[in-house]
Write a protein that holds these residues in place. Structure first.
Motif, PDB file in Angstrom:
ATOM      1  N   LEU A 271     -10.499   1.530   9.127  1.00 27.57           N
ATOM      2  CA  LEU A 271      -9.496   0.711   9.803  1.00 27.57           C
ATOM      3  C   LEU A 271      -8.086   1.200   9.491  1.00 27.57           C
ATOM      4  CD1 LEU A 271     -10.836  -2.952   9.522  1.00 27.57           C
ATOM      5  CD2 LEU A 271     -11.121  -1.299  11.367  1.00 27.57           C
ATOM      6  N   ASP A 272      -7.814   1.528   8.248  1.00 30.96           N
ATOM      7  CA  ASP A 272      -6.488   2.022   7.888  1.00 30.96           C
ATOM      8  C   ASP A 272      -6.155   3.295   8.661  1.00 30.96           C
ATOM      9  OD1 ASP A 272      -4.177   1.885   5.702  1.00 30.96           O
ATOM     10  OD2 ASP A 272      -4.834   3.975   5.875  1.00 30.96           O
ATOM     11  N   ARG A 273      -7.101   4.214   8.699  1.00 32.19           N
ATOM     12  CA  ARG A 273      -6.877   5.485   9.405  1.00 32.19           C
ATOM     13  C   ARG A 273      -6.701   5.259  10.904  1.00 32.19           C
ATOM     14  NH1 ARG A 273     -10.796   8.136  11.746  1.00 32.19           N
ATOM     15  NH2 ARG A 273     -12.362   7.143  10.410  1.00 32.19           N
ATOM     16  N   LEU A 274      -7.547   4.427  11.488  1.00 30.38           N
ATOM     17  CA  LEU A 274      -7.494   4.210  12.936  1.00 30.38           C
ATOM     18  C   LEU A 274      -6.221   3.472  13.348  1.00 30.38           C
ATOM     19  CD1 LEU A 274     -11.229   3.251  13.590  1.00 30.38           C
ATOM     20  CD2 LEU A 274     -10.054   5.307  14.397  1.00 30.38           C
ATOM     21  N   PHE A 275      -5.832   2.454  12.597  1.00 29.74           N
ATOM     22  CA  PHE A 275      -4.617   1.723  12.949  1.00 29.74           C
ATOM     23  C   PHE A 275      -3.382   2.611  12.850  1.00 29.74           C
ATOM     24  CE2 PHE A 275      -6.838  -2.443  12.064  1.00 29.74           C
ATOM     25  CZ  PHE A 275      -6.652  -2.954  13.340  1.00 29.74           C
ATOM     26  N   ARG A 276      -3.370   3.542  11.910  1.00 31.37           N
ATOM     27  CA  ARG A 276      -2.205   4.393  11.722  1.00 31.37           C
ATOM     28  C   ARG A 276      -2.177   5.579  12.694  1.00 31.37           C
ATOM     29  NH1 ARG A 276       1.116   3.159   7.874  1.00 31.37           N
ATOM     30  NH2 ARG A 276       0.509   1.858   6.125  1.00 31.37           N
ATOM     31  N   SER A 277      -3.261   5.802  13.424  1.00 28.07           N
ATOM     32  CA  SER A 277      -3.292   6.971  14.304  1.00 28.07           C
ATOM     33  C   SER A 277      -3.469   6.607  15.774  1.00 28.07           C
ATOM     34  CB  SER A 277      -4.432   7.910  13.880  1.00 28.07           C
ATOM     35  OG  SER A 277      -5.686   7.263  13.995  1.00 28.07           O
ATOM     36  N   TYR A 278      -3.257   5.330  16.104  1.00 27.91           N
ATOM     37  CA  TYR A 278      -3.453   4.952  17.502  1.00 27.91           C
ATOM     38  C   TYR A 278      -2.409   5.596  18.391  1.00 27.91           C
ATOM     39  CZ  TYR A 278       0.517   1.738  17.880  1.00 27.91           C
ATOM     40  OH  TYR A 278       1.770   1.207  17.960  1.00 27.91           O
ATOM     41  N   VAL A 279      -2.770   5.823  19.664  1.00 35.73           N
ATOM     42  CA  VAL A 279      -1.864   6.461  20.616  1.00 35.73           C
ATOM     43  C   VAL A 279      -1.275   5.435  21.578  1.00 35.73           C
ATOM     44  CG1 VAL A 279      -1.712   8.142  22.488  1.00 35.73           C
ATOM     45  CG2 VAL A 279      -3.065   8.664  20.470  1.00 35.73           C
ATOM     46  N   THR A 280      -2.047   4.414  21.942  1.00 38.28           N
ATOM     47  CA  THR A 280      -1.578   3.434  22.925  1.00 38.28           C
ATOM     48  C   THR A 280      -1.606   2.028  22.342  1.00 38.28           C
ATOM     49  OG1 THR A 280      -3.789   3.004  23.835  1.00 38.28           O
ATOM     50  CG2 THR A 280      -2.567   4.869  24.755  1.00 38.28           C
ATOM     51  N   ASN A 309      -6.889  -1.887  -6.177  1.00 38.74           N
ATOM     52  CA  ASN A 309      -5.876  -0.927  -5.746  1.00 38.74           C
ATOM     53  C   ASN A 309      -4.753  -1.639  -4.982  1.00 38.74           C
ATOM     54  OD1 ASN A 309      -4.892   0.932  -3.338  1.00 38.74           O
ATOM     55  ND2 ASN A 309      -5.365   2.237  -5.086  1.00 38.74           N
ATOM     56  N   GLU A 310      -3.522  -1.393  -5.386  1.00 39.94           N
ATOM     57  CA  GLU A 310      -2.375  -2.111  -4.817  1.00 39.94           C
ATOM     58  C   GLU A 310      -2.218  -1.841  -3.323  1.00 39.94           C
ATOM     59  OE1 GLU A 310       2.489  -2.417  -5.389  1.00 39.94           O
ATOM     60  OE2 GLU A 310       1.267  -1.280  -6.822  1.00 39.94           O
ATOM     61  N   TYR A 311      -2.359  -0.583  -2.928  1.00 43.57           N
ATOM     62  CA  TYR A 311      -2.196  -0.255  -1.505  1.00 43.57           C
ATOM     63  C   TYR A 311      -3.245  -0.949  -0.648  1.00 43.57           C
ATOM     64  CZ  TYR A 311      -2.280   2.116   2.919  1.00 43.57           C
ATOM     65  OH  TYR A 311      -2.278   2.352   4.273  1.00 43.57           O
ATOM     66  N   LYS A 312      -4.514  -0.844  -1.058  1.00 46.57           N
ATOM     67  CA  LYS A 312      -5.587  -1.426  -0.248  1.00 46.57           C
ATOM     68  C   LYS A 312      -5.529  -2.952  -0.226  1.00 46.57           C
ATOM     69  CE  LYS A 312      -8.698   1.430  -2.169  1.00 46.57           C
ATOM     70  NZ  LYS A 312     -10.013   2.046  -2.479  1.00 46.57           N
ATOM     71  N   ARG A 313      -5.146  -3.562  -1.344  1.00 47.93           N
ATOM     72  CA  ARG A 313      -4.965  -5.017  -1.345  1.00 47.93           C
ATOM     73  C   ARG A 313      -3.847  -5.407  -0.381  1.00 47.93           C
ATOM     74  NH1 ARG A 313      -7.494  -8.196  -5.121  1.00 47.93           N
ATOM     75  NH2 ARG A 313      -5.992  -9.831  -4.637  1.00 47.93           N
ATOM     76  N   LEU A 332       2.499  -3.488   9.153  1.00 47.65           N
ATOM     77  CA  LEU A 332       1.797  -2.293   8.687  1.00 47.65           C
ATOM     78  C   LEU A 332       2.764  -1.144   8.443  1.00 47.65           C
ATOM     79  CD1 LEU A 332      -0.897  -0.827   8.109  1.00 47.65           C
ATOM     80  CD2 LEU A 332      -1.001  -0.264  10.547  1.00 47.65           C
ATOM     81  N   HIS A 333       3.749  -0.991   9.320  1.00 45.42           N
ATOM     82  CA  HIS A 333       4.661   0.140   9.187  1.00 45.42           C
ATOM     83  C   HIS A 333       5.727  -0.079   8.121  1.00 45.42           C
ATOM     84  CE1 HIS A 333       2.927   2.669  12.199  1.00 45.42           C
ATOM     85  NE2 HIS A 333       2.785   1.623  12.963  1.00 45.42           N
ATOM     86  N   LYS A 334       5.744  -1.266   7.535  1.00 45.98           N
ATOM     87  CA  LYS A 334       6.577  -1.500   6.361  1.00 45.98           C
ATOM     88  C   LYS A 334       5.813  -1.184   5.078  1.00 45.98           C
ATOM     89  CE  LYS A 334       9.399  -5.105   8.517  1.00 45.98           C
ATOM     90  NZ  LYS A 334       9.763  -6.544   8.495  1.00 45.98           N
ATOM     91  N   LEU A 335       4.486  -1.155   5.195  1.00 46.17           N
ATOM     92  CA  LEU A 335       3.660  -0.816   4.041  1.00 46.17           C
ATOM     93  C   LEU A 335       3.716   0.691   3.839  1.00 46.17           C
ATOM     94  CD1 LEU A 335       1.595  -2.017   1.980  1.00 46.17           C
ATOM     95  CD2 LEU A 335      -0.201  -1.387   3.602  1.00 46.17           C
ATOM     96  N   LYS A 336       4.017   1.115   2.628  1.00 46.11           N
ATOM     97  CA  LYS A 336       4.181   2.539   2.352  1.00 46.11           C
ATOM     98  C   LYS A 336       2.919   3.305   2.717  1.00 46.11           C
ATOM     99  CE  LYS A 336       5.904   5.653  -1.228  1.00 46.11           C
ATOM    100  NZ  LYS A 336       6.271   5.801  -2.649  1.00 46.11           N
ATOM    101  N   PRO A 337       3.007   4.247   3.649  1.00 40.96           N
ATOM    102  CA  PRO A 337       1.794   4.919   4.133  1.00 40.96           C
ATOM    103  C   PRO A 337       1.316   6.032   3.213  1.00 40.96           C
ATOM    104  CG  PRO A 337       3.685   5.788   5.271  1.00 40.96           C
ATOM    105  CD  PRO A 337       4.205   4.711   4.352  1.00 40.96           C
ATOM    106  N   ILE A 338       1.211   5.748   1.925  1.00 36.77           N
ATOM    107  CA  ILE A 338       0.670   6.718   0.984  1.00 36.77           C
ATOM    108  C   ILE A 338      -0.622   6.145   0.440  1.00 36.77           C
ATOM    109  CG2 ILE A 338       1.010   7.962  -1.172  1.00 36.77           C
ATOM    110  CD1 ILE A 338       3.997   7.902  -0.636  1.00 36.77           C
ATOM    111  N   MET A 339      -1.738   6.689   0.891  1.00 36.37           N
ATOM    112  CA  MET A 339      -3.039   6.157   0.517  1.00 36.37           C
ATOM    113  C   MET A 339      -3.529   6.805  -0.759  1.00 36.37           C
ATOM    114  SD  MET A 339      -4.601   6.214   4.322  1.00 36.37           S
ATOM    115  CE  MET A 339      -3.401   7.382   4.931  1.00 36.37           C
ATOM    116  N   PRO A 340      -4.370   6.112  -1.508  1.00 39.72           N
ATOM    117  CA  PRO A 340      -4.947   6.709  -2.712  1.00 39.72           C
ATOM    118  C   PRO A 340      -5.717   7.974  -2.369  1.00 39.72           C
ATOM    119  CG  PRO A 340      -5.556   4.392  -2.484  1.00 39.72           C
ATOM    120  CD  PRO A 340      -4.870   4.780  -1.230  1.00 39.72           C
ATOM    121  N   ASN A 341      -5.773   8.916  -3.306  1.00 43.56           N
ATOM    122  CA  ASN A 341      -6.402  10.209  -3.044  1.00 43.56           C
ATOM    123  C   ASN A 341      -7.839  10.084  -2.591  1.00 43.56           C
ATOM    124  OD1 ASN A 341      -4.114  11.640  -3.655  1.00 43.56           O
ATOM    125  ND2 ASN A 341      -4.612  11.807  -5.826  1.00 43.56           N
TER     126      ASN A 341
END
Length: 464
Positions: A271-280, A309-313, A332-341
């Motif tokens: 979900l994180d990956r898909l929401f951040r990569s949507y086109v429309t 994990n702080e990011y995922k929470r 979502l776009h205010k949440l720092k887009p740096i995901m855990p490794n």
């Protein structure tokens, strides 16, 4: 006269193929030249419209171990099902028609399966980026750090908290005992993308013996435009439906609670990956409403029970407390887009610090970097994209991306050409070719890593 029974081959290799005339002959060569000769190779032409079928017919005519099946275009899931219907090997190996294989792939996988009495054997994978020519290890294909330390063969129950993270969601780096499919009545869903995720995950529910080979025996080509995976974000609904299917089946098998932690890790990753990569906006809204219906409560439960994990929470909290797609999108776009490794697909951030707002931009390159930058520009309206170009536009046009030929640069006005590539030598080569057609050097901008931009921005400011 006594009828002679035909010997069962050790392995049946099933290869779905669609419009791969450029590489299918090479791929087939890696299979017909395998050191293990006791194999059956089944090519399934999924309605190719180029010269693929003609090449396959010649391959089959030259090697009696090969079979060619044909169907109208229904996607790789249906093609694999058709291939299985003709497979007679003791084990099944599902491979992609545009990858590269070690000539001892089958021999080593089969030997490992026999030695360990395993139903599933997983091997390591390398990625080959067609754009840059760079080979890299694919860590998600086999997570050595999650494997049991003291076992050569293990049960999925031994690693229930991470079973869906150990070897990714793909089917093509795993050897399967054919009886596993027969006994479970497993088949591939009719999807064009993520059709193998539900199968590769759910087959763990039917075995207690899984083994691994740490060698990287498969080279997976990326960014060549022939693979559905190159444009996975265009197929969000298939991936979301696959997650729903897995959840339903785990519940049916009374295994949902056992594998809940691992399954929800996968849900959050996707979900994180898909929401951040949507086109429309339509895709974002559709994914939001689907996920709210099927995963809102499980996400809340997972956060309470497991997530530290702080990011995922933060991601889970934003999603579960949002009231509309727009509300969630803005948060979502205010949440720092740096995901855990451990869950990160490299995120290529647009160089906002370097390129002035409202500039007219030509974006050069439609690979991973180019796609990420394009999406961010569409979302933010920071710059006007007057053209998105690539040296091989047809690779991406056929997948629905608005990519044009480089020649269009001669016909349009622009402030900068941002070359979205990770390879410095390629940047120099492309810059030279663009200057040959009249582009001024000062209009060319190289994509640079996030960490270098502050210094560059300061330098540009001083020069200005």
């Amino acid at each position: 006269m006594k009828k002679v029974e035909k010997k069962m081959p050790k392995v049946s290799i099933i290869v779905p193929v669609f419009n791969l005339e450029r590489c299918i002959e090479e791929t087939a060569g890696y299979l017909t030249q395998q050191t293990e000769k006791d194999i059956q190779i089944i090519f399934v032409d999924d309605g190719s419209t180029d010269g693929t079928n003609k090449i396959l017919k010649k391959i089959v005519a030259d090697d009696s171990r090969c079979i060619l099946l044909e169907q109208k275009n229904k996607g790789p899931g249906a093609a694999r099902n058709l291939g299985m219907s003709r497979a007679v090997g003791r084990y099944l190996l599902f491979l992609d028609g545009d990858d590269i294989f070690d000539l001892k792939l089958v021999e080593k996988l089969y030997k490992r399966a026999n030695e360990m009495g395993a139903d599933i054997v997983i091997c390591g994978v390398q990625n080959y980026d067609v754009e840059t020519g760079i080979y890299t290890s694919n860590p998600s294909a086999l997570r050595y750090d999650l494997l049991p330390k003291d076992k050569d063969v293990f049960s999925p129950l031994d690693v229930s908290a991470n079973i869906f993270q150990i070897a990714g969601a793909v089917i093509w780096n795993k050897l399967y005992r054919r009886d596993l499919f027969v006994d479970s009545k497993m088949s591939f869903p009719a999807m064009y993308y993520a059709e193998d995720m539900s199968v590769s995950f759910l087959l763990y529910c039917y075995t207690k013996r899984v083994a691994v080979l740490t060698e990287e025996l498969i080279i997976h080509r990326r960014n060549q435009g022939t693979s559905i995976c190159d444009n996975s974000y265009l197929h969000w609904k298939d991936e979301a439906e696959a997650l729903k299917l897995i959840k339903q089946k785990l519940e049916c098998l009374c295994l949902y609670e056992i594998y809940f932690e691992s399954f929800m890790k996968r849900v959050i990753f996707d979900l994180d990956r898909l929401f951040r990569s949507y086109v429309t906006d339509e895709a974002f809204t559709g994914l939001y409403l689907f996920s709210k219906e099927h995963f809102n409560y499980p996400l809340k439960e997972y956060a309470l029970r497991y997530e530290t994990n702080e990011y995922k929470r933060g991601f889970i909290d934003l999603f579960t407390t949002s009231s509309t797609p727009l509300d969630f999108c803005l948060k979502l776009h205010k949440l720092k887009p740096i995901m855990p490794n451990e869950i990160q697909r490299k995120y290529w951030k647009f160089p906002f610090e370097i390129i002035p707002r409202n500039s007219k931009i030509v974006l050069f390159g439609a690979g991973d970097v180019g796609k990420d930058l394009y999406i961010q520009l569409v979302q933010t309206n920071w710059c006007q994209i007057v053209a998105w170009v690539d040296s091989f536009p047809n690779r991406y046009k056929q997948k629905g991306l608005p990519v044009e030929s480089v020649n269009i640069i001669k016909q349009i006005e622009y402030d900068y050409i941002l070359i979205a590539l990770r390879n410095e030598d390629l940047f120099k080569e492309i810059s030279s070719s663009l200057m040959d057609i009249g582009v001024k050097k000062g209009k060319l901008m190289e994509y640079v890593p996030d960490t270098d931009r502050e210094q560059i921005a300061v330098s540009l400011s001083q020069n200005k």
